[in-house]
Design an enzyme around this catalytic site. Structure first.
Site, short mmCIF file in Angstrom:
data_model
loop_
_atom_site.label_atom_id
_atom_site.label_comp_id
_atom_site.label_asym_id
_atom_site.label_seq_id
_atom_site.Cartn_x
_atom_site.Cartn_y
_atom_site.Cartn_z
N GLU A 72 34.73 35.71 36.41
CA GLU A 72 35.48 34.68 35.67
C GLU A 72 35.85 33.48 36.53
OE1 GLU A 72 36.65 38.52 33.38
OE2 GLU A 72 36.48 37.93 35.50
N LYS A 116 45.00 39.17 19.73
CA LYS A 116 43.87 39.71 18.96
C LYS A 116 44.16 39.74 17.47
CE LYS A 116 40.40 43.37 19.31
NZ LYS A 116 39.99 44.59 20.05
N MET A 151 36.11 25.98 60.41
CA MET A 151 37.22 25.02 60.42
C MET A 151 38.52 25.68 60.90
SD MET A 151 38.66 22.50 57.42
CE MET A 151 37.45 21.21 57.72
#
Length: 647
Positions: free
Chosen positions: A57, A169, A544
């Site tokens: 997701e 729902k 970094m």
């Protein structure tokens, strides 16, 4: 009434799909689950929608964001309840922080089960309240049309951003009743018409995730409260004030444009203004390419890893014209030491800082500016252009001296690095080679082929090298996570960008640490036959942060080494991509060419040597107090003394 009747008998999920069709949405990013199934089921008719399923997701949200950044449309994503929604938190915040229009629709357990710790339940709107422009938990199917109208409108109006609608729902599976909808609309329509006719600020009244149904009275109260807080986005053009600004600009000796993402739609107007008045242009990361960086007036990006000439121009300018930018800490350095010459000029009435922004909340938030215009960047430039003139007399001489000084800074302090020995390659070499390919093989043919280049990056040194060693020539060409700095976003961005623009060459440049987070999205590229070119620069570390450990933490290296990276070529082939590798300078140009000209999704692993990214403005230092690539280590450590590492 007719609008209400057309939804009669439809489930809430079907109403949602119908509304998205009304908005012209054709591409939707989704991941299914139990609570969102009534919504997902409404998309079985693929005649009207293309839907895309990613491996995770979070990448789904980044894909929708990349799609929005490239297309200008609202990215739409649909996820299930609980972990589906919590996995979306990072892309939602990323979209809000980087002003990208995103609509997240999440499933939720039924209203009667909310608050009971039901399976895959989470307090969705409580979680997203502070990271969205607006959110709402639906209470009935009849609310859906006007809630979605408002949600879609908000994503695009004012300072763009993310909106979240939570869908229990029972609402998505329930049937739409026109009579109930009429009662709801009759009591609410006046407030909602008012909301839609106003320009929204970022101040939003948030909604409740309460288990109990929201009464119409409370809904109307929220609408009234929201309307009372709304501020107009854009002030009418004040011609007198505009002429005053034009006179200030026309007489300034050392002006500079400081452009941000909010001006990306005003490239032509900026070019005309800069050329007419002979004013150099620097940008933030998200505005790179707003002025073609091969143009003589472009100073490229400013800031922590920005160009020497850009940073020194801002510190020495008597007038800074900031349009669509917000003075982010990465672009200003120590704010108390920022723009000293402009502040002096403001005190004398001969200069200062002009700030143009579409969001009133940005004014005087970071630093006090002298002239504020609450308006769209393009409108400002269009209104300003008729009043701008070419420099004359003593101003012309001063302006030419200013441009000559900038040219001298550019010549003396370009982006530089030391070549590796034994034919090894560095990340900078890879980026420069990609830039060479773009400007030799793609840019010259763009008008004939209608093909451009879009580059996505993760976050880290490879991101900063991409800002430095690629010459960007149009806005929205580099898609990257700015404010939030999300590692692992590049693959998702690239997927969304390629879906939004099928004809462009989409290149995902990623470091090994960032790529490892979402390498499973190679599957998505293959599944949808997206011809993305993935360049993984592998130096075996989170470089970094590792460099900050070297500079700020006495070379105590913790959790920044990646000793077990996979064979990325073999990994890519396992997913079904074309793949190749490069580890020496002799093969570099050909490897880049092979990567770019291959058919279908392709990955190239570049085995590189990692090193510090310079120039660097250390924390707490003025913007022009820069550590350069050839600064001695003794000098570097002296500049770092007493400072904390960057956040």
């Amino acid at each position: 009434q007719e609008n209400n009747r057309k939804f009669a008998g439809k489930t809430g999920g079907e109403v949602i799909a119908a509304k998205l069709r009304e908005y012209g949405v054709s591409d939707v990013f989704m991941y299914s689950g139990g609570a969102v199934m009534p919504v997902i089921d409404a998309f079985h008719d693929t005649e009207h929608f293309n839907y895309y399923i990613t491996a995770h997701e979070q990448s789904l949200g980044h894909a929708a964001t990349g799609y929005a950044k490239v297309s200008g449309k609202t990215g739409v994503c649909i996820v299930t309840s609980g972990p589906g929604l919590t996995n979306m938190v990072t892309p939602i915040l990323d979209a809000t922080n980087d002003s990208t229009p995103l609509l997240c629709l999440s499933g939720q357990v039924p209203l009667a089960a909310m608050g009971s710790s039901a399976f895959q339940e989470c307090p969705a709107t409580d979680i997203t309240r502070s990271i969205t422009k607006w959110n709402h938990c639906l209470q009935s199917a009849e609310e859906i049309p006007f809630v979605l109208d408002h949600a879609m409108w908000l994503t695009q109006h004012g300072k763009k951003g993310a909106v979240h609608v939570d869908i229990p729902k029972c609402v998505s599976a329930g049937k739409y009743c026109p009579d109930k909808a009429m009662n709801l609309c009759n009591d609410s329509i006046a407030q909602w018409r008012y909301l839609h006719n106003m320009h929204a600020s970022e101040t939003q009244t948030q909604t409740s995730n309460s288990r109990s149904s929201t009464s119409l009275e409370k809904w109307n109260q929220r609408a009234h409260e929201y309307a009372s807080k709304i501020k107009h986005l854009q002030c009418p053009v004040d011609e007198d004030k505009l002429k005053q600004m034009a006179a200030l600009i026309n007489h300034a000796k050392c002006p500079v444009f400081y452009m941000g993402q909010g001006a990306n739609h005003a490239s032509d107007e900026l070019h005309a203004a800069a050329v007419t008045a002979r004013i150099p242009v620097t940008t933030t990361l998200h505005a790179m390419g707003l002025m073609d960086e091969t143009h003589e007036l472009s100073l490229k990006m400013c800031g922590m890893h920005g160009h020497y000439a850009a940073n020194h121009a801002l510190q020495n300018a008597d007038l800074i014209i900031a349009i669509g930018s917000r003075f982010d800490d990465r672009t200003t350095g120590n704010i108390t030491k920022y723009a000293p010459k402009a502040k002096q000029a403001a005190a004398m009435g001969t200069g200062g800082i002009i700030h143009v922004n579409i969001h009133a909340g940005e004014f005087n938030k970071v630093l006090t500016t002298d002239y504020n215009f609450l308006m769209d960047a393009r409108v400002f430039l269009q209104s300003l252009l008729p009043h701008l003139s070419a420099p004359k007399n003593s101003v012309a001489s001063a302006r030419q001296a200013w441009l000559s000084q900038i040219d001298e800074w550019r010549r003396e302090y370009p982006y530089q690095y030391e070549m590796a020995s034994e034919a090894r390659i560095k990340t900078q070499d890879v980026i420069k080679s990609i830039n060479g390919y773009i400007h030799a093989r793609v840019k010259p043919m763009q008008h004939a082929t209608q093909k451009s280049v879009i580059v996505t990056t993760g976050v880290g040194n490879h991101q900063m090298y991409s800002t430095q060693f690629i010459d960007w020539y149009r806005p929205n060409q580099m898609i990257s996570s700015g404010s939030l700095g999300v590692m692992g976003c590049s693959n998702g961005y690239a997927i969304g960008a390629q879906i939004a623009d099928r004809n462009s060459l989409v290149i995902s440049i990623d470091g090994d640490g960032s790529f490892n987070m979402t390498s499973s999205e190679l599957m998505t590229m293959v599944k949808y036959k997206l011809p993305i070119k993935v360049a993984v620069v592998n130096d075996g570390s989170l470089t970094m942060v590792k460099i900050w450990e070297k500079l700020f933490y006495g070379e105590r290296y913790v959790a920044t080494h990646n000793p077990c990276n996979p064979d990325y070529v073999a990994l890519a082939k396992a997913y079904g991509l074309n793949a190749l590798g490069c580890d020496n300078v002799h093969d570099l140009a050909q490897s880049v060419s092979d990567l770019m000209e291959s058919d279908g999704p392709t990955l190239c692993e570049f085995k590189v040597l990692g090193e510090e990214c310079y120039p660097l403005v250390a924390p707490g230092k003025a913007l022009d107090d820069m550590i350069l690539w050839d600064t001695s280590m003794q000098e570097k450590m002296a500049k770092m003394e007493g400072q904390m590492a960057p956040s």
